[in-house]
Design a protein around this motif. Structure first.
Motif, PDB file in Angstrom:
ATOM      1  N   MET A   1      -0.186 -74.043 -97.309  1.00 31.25           N
ATOM      2  CA  MET A   1       1.065 -73.616 -96.699  1.00 31.25           C
ATOM      3  C   MET A   1       1.022 -72.099 -96.477  1.00 31.25           C
ATOM      4  N   THR A   2       1.401 -71.684 -95.296  1.00 32.42           N
ATOM      5  CA  THR A   2       1.382 -70.277 -94.931  1.00 32.42           C
ATOM      6  C   THR A   2       2.547 -69.554 -95.594  1.00 32.42           C
ATOM      7  N   SER A   3       2.258 -68.378 -96.126  1.00 32.33           N
ATOM      8  CA  SER A   3       3.335 -67.609 -96.752  1.00 32.33           C
ATOM      9  C   SER A   3       4.251 -67.049 -95.665  1.00 32.33           C
ATOM     10  N   PRO A   4       5.517 -66.788 -96.022  1.00 33.35           N
ATOM     11  CA  PRO A   4       6.434 -66.183 -95.046  1.00 33.35           C
ATOM     12  C   PRO A   4       5.901 -64.841 -94.517  1.00 33.35           C
ATOM     13  N   PHE A   5       5.226 -64.092 -95.383  1.00 36.33           N
ATOM     14  CA  PHE A   5       4.671 -62.806 -94.970  1.00 36.33           C
ATOM     15  C   PHE A   5       3.599 -63.004 -93.903  1.00 36.33           C
ATOM     16  N   ALA A   6       2.696 -63.952 -94.157  1.00 41.00           N
ATOM     17  CA  ALA A   6       1.620 -64.218 -93.193  1.00 41.00           C
ATOM     18  C   ALA A   6       2.192 -64.745 -91.881  1.00 41.00           C
ATOM     19  N   LEU A   7       3.145 -65.651 -91.965  1.00 41.35           N
ATOM     20  CA  LEU A   7       3.730 -66.231 -90.759  1.00 41.35           C
ATOM     21  C   LEU A   7       4.367 -65.153 -89.881  1.00 41.35           C
ATOM     22  N   LEU A   8       5.056 -64.224 -90.513  1.00 38.07           N
ATOM     23  CA  LEU A   8       5.722 -63.158 -89.769  1.00 38.07           C
ATOM     24  C   LEU A   8       4.844 -61.910 -89.627  1.00 38.07           C
ATOM     25  N   GLN A   9       3.572 -62.046 -89.985  1.00 34.92           N
ATOM     26  CA  GLN A   9       2.576 -60.982 -89.816  1.00 34.92           C
ATOM     27  C   GLN A   9       3.024 -59.673 -90.468  1.00 34.92           C
ATOM     28  N   LEU A  10       3.376 -59.773 -91.748  1.00 33.82           N
ATOM     29  CA  LEU A  10       3.842 -58.624 -92.511  1.00 33.82           C
ATOM     30  C   LEU A  10       3.040 -58.510 -93.805  1.00 33.82           C
ATOM     31  N   PRO A  11       2.920 -57.308 -94.346  1.00 33.16           N
ATOM     32  CA  PRO A  11       2.218 -57.156 -95.631  1.00 33.16           C
ATOM     33  C   PRO A  11       3.033 -57.785 -96.753  1.00 33.16           C
ATOM     34  N   GLU A  12       2.345 -58.333 -97.748  1.00 38.32           N
ATOM     35  CA  GLU A  12       3.043 -58.910 -98.908  1.00 38.32           C
ATOM     36  C   GLU A  12       3.508 -57.763 -99.793  1.00 38.32           C
ATOM     37  N   SER A  13       4.727 -57.338 -99.551  1.00 39.01           N
ATOM     38  CA  SER A  13       5.274 -56.180-100.243  1.00 39.01           C
ATOM     39  C   SER A  13       6.787 -56.314-100.339  1.00 39.01           C
TER      40      SER A  13
END
Length: 167
Positions: A1-13
């Motif tokens: 499952m894709t993380s919300p950060f990856a889906l929205l192309q943002l750093p995990e921060s």
């Protein structure tokens, strides 16, 4: 499952640029909007609906700082919202009781200035809590962050109750 950060192309921060979050969300929401797939096959329509739903859920999870923190903690296998986590430090419990009492008094008296003042006080507490969350994540103190998420959930709930009591 894709993380919300990856889906929205943002750093995990914990710290996110709100404009970038909004821009990436809008681009993906437009790209996968079900209306764009009205003439597509039923499979493609279902895929578009699923993607649109995933994009909306990712945006919801990242837009609210407390939900964003909980999402980051889940990536560390920490469920800040698990029912077994009910302990709060005594100082926060006392503050919580004072706020609840102030809310009850202001509601019963229909004292809108008191409700607004309480909301301002709680908003300031949220700002402080978000700063503490930034520090906890920067120091990889995930258990501390989880405790702050639980406190943040209470503050969110209290502000919603105040908003509902105001005209």
């Amino acid at each position: 499952m894709t993380s919300p950060f990856a889906l929205l192309q943002l750093p995990e921060s914990f710290d996110l640029d709100a404009e970038t979050l909004e821009r990436n969300y809008r681009a993906l929401a437009a790209r996968f909007h079900p209306d764009k797939f009205a003439a597509a096959s039923s499979f493609e329509q279902k895929q578009a609906v699923m993607m649109a739903s995933a994009v909306n859920e990712a945006y919801r999870a990242l837009k609210n700082p407390i939900d964003r923190a909980a999402t980051l903690l889940k990536a560390q296998n920490i469920d800040a919202d698990a029912p077994e986590h009910t302990a709060f430090d005594p100082e926060f419990l006392m503050q919580q009781m004072e706020w609840r009492e102030a809310l009850a008094d202001a509601q019963s008296e229909q004292n809108h200035p008191a409700l607004e003042a309480l909301d301002t006080e709680i908003r300031a507490a949220q700002t402080d809590l978000f700063q503490s969350l930034r520090q906890a994540f920067a120091a990889t103190e995930f258990e501390q962050a989880a405790q702050l998420v639980r406190q943040g959930r209470f503050l969110d709930k209290l502000r919603k109750e105040i908003a509902a009591a105001l005209p």
